[in-house]
Design an enzyme around this catalytic site. Structure first.
Site, short mmCIF file in Angstrom:
data_model
loop_
_atom_site.label_atom_id
_atom_site.label_comp_id
_atom_site.label_asym_id
_atom_site.label_seq_id
_atom_site.Cartn_x
_atom_site.Cartn_y
_atom_site.Cartn_z
N LYS A 1 47.60 -17.97 35.21
CA LYS A 1 48.82 -18.62 35.72
C LYS A 1 48.63 -19.17 37.12
O LYS A 1 48.98 -20.32 37.38
CB LYS A 1 50.00 -17.63 35.74
CG LYS A 1 50.46 -17.17 34.39
CD LYS A 1 51.67 -16.26 34.48
CE LYS A 1 51.50 -15.05 35.34
NZ LYS A 1 50.59 -14.02 34.85
N ARG B 1 61.04 -12.17 35.50
CA ARG B 1 60.26 -11.15 34.79
C ARG B 1 61.10 -10.38 33.78
O ARG B 1 60.56 -9.62 33.00
CB ARG B 1 59.65 -10.16 35.79
CG ARG B 1 58.55 -10.76 36.62
CD ARG B 1 57.84 -9.67 37.40
NE ARG B 1 56.87 -10.22 38.32
CZ ARG B 1 55.58 -10.34 38.05
NH1 ARG B 1 55.12 -9.98 36.89
NH2 ARG B 1 54.76 -10.84 38.94
N ARG C 1 37.67 -9.90 37.57
CA ARG C 1 38.38 -10.17 38.81
C ARG C 1 38.30 -8.97 39.75
O ARG C 1 38.11 -9.11 40.95
CB ARG C 1 39.85 -10.51 38.50
CG ARG C 1 40.67 -10.87 39.72
CD ARG C 1 42.05 -11.30 39.36
NE ARG C 1 42.90 -10.17 39.02
CZ ARG C 1 44.17 -10.28 38.65
NH1 ARG C 1 44.72 -11.46 38.52
NH2 ARG C 1 44.88 -9.21 38.38
N ARG D 1 39.58 -5.68 43.74
CA ARG D 1 41.00 -5.31 43.64
C ARG D 1 41.14 -3.91 43.06
O ARG D 1 40.74 -3.64 41.93
CB ARG D 1 41.76 -6.32 42.80
CG ARG D 1 41.94 -7.63 43.54
CD ARG D 1 42.67 -8.64 42.75
NE ARG D 1 43.96 -8.17 42.29
CZ ARG D 1 44.98 -8.98 42.04
NH1 ARG D 1 44.87 -10.27 42.23
NH2 ARG D 1 46.12 -8.48 41.60
N ARG E 1 50.18 -2.92 32.97
CA ARG E 1 50.82 -4.21 33.31
C ARG E 1 50.99 -5.09 32.08
O ARG E 1 52.01 -5.75 31.91
CB ARG E 1 50.02 -4.94 34.40
CG ARG E 1 50.15 -4.25 35.76
CD ARG E 1 49.77 -5.16 36.92
NE ARG E 1 48.52 -5.84 36.79
CZ ARG E 1 47.34 -5.41 37.25
NH1 ARG E 1 47.26 -4.25 37.86
NH2 ARG E 1 46.26 -6.14 37.11
#
Length: 188
Positions: A13, A88, A127, A133, A144
């Site tokens: 996104k 959301r 990622r 992260r 998530r």
């Protein structure tokens, strides 16, 4: 052009929003970026959000809605925007409807990117390695994706019923995906 870009975490996104913003000459508005900006600049909204963030809590919808409304009313958003990370849940859809009605700016389309669960898990694992992260552990990723499936994915039905949904396969070459999005949007 006023767009929502939606899809599960890891679907691309943010990447596609940035490319579309450049293509259409409109800002990408990420709720995460809005929070960081307001907190960094110690705005009233930022300080209020910080009270929840410091406790490890999600910022409540009411405050998130106010921050989004404030951002959509700024000068650079007058000719359009791409909203990433909002809405959301169903109450945020209702709030966004009210914000857009108040601003007199209807939504142009909702771009929904999709990819298989295994592809998303692999992308977020990469990622995490590249960006270091800490929130991209397999457990956090799975959680998530589950929250997205339960709370956010059902919103796509709402936008499909309104005739606003543009479904795009989020797997493949980044530029080819962007070309597919632009083609679908320009054909509307």
């Amino acid at each position: 052009m006023r767009l929502l870009i939606m899809g599960p975490q890891g679907v691309g996104k943010g990447t596609q929003a940035a490319k579309l913003a450049e293509h259409y000459g409109i800002p990408t508005i990420s709720t995460g970026d809005i929070f960081r900006f307001n907190i960094k600049n110690k705005t009233e909204l930022g300080l209020e959000a910080l009270k929840f963030i410091d406790k490890g809590e999600l910022v409540p919808d009411e405050l998130t809605n106010r921050i989004v409304e404030d951002r959509l009313g700024q000068d650079d958003a007058k000719n359009g925007w791409i909203l990433d990370g909002y809405p959301r849940n169903a109450s945020q859809v209702e709030a966004l409807d009210g914000i857009l009605a108040k601003l007199g700016t209807p939504l142009s389309a909702v771009v929904a990117l999709d990819a298989d669960h295994d592809v998303l898990m692999e992308r977020m694992k990469k990622r995490a390695e590249i960006e270091g992260r800490s929130d991209d552990t397999p457990e956090a990723i799975a959680k998530r994706l589950d929250v997205y499936a339960k709370e956010t994915a059902p919103l796509l039905d709402t936008y499909e019923q309104r005739g606003l949904l543009v479904k795009i396969d989020g797997v493949g070459d980044i530029d080819a995906i962007q070309a597919n999005i632009v083609s679908a949007l320009d054909a509307r």
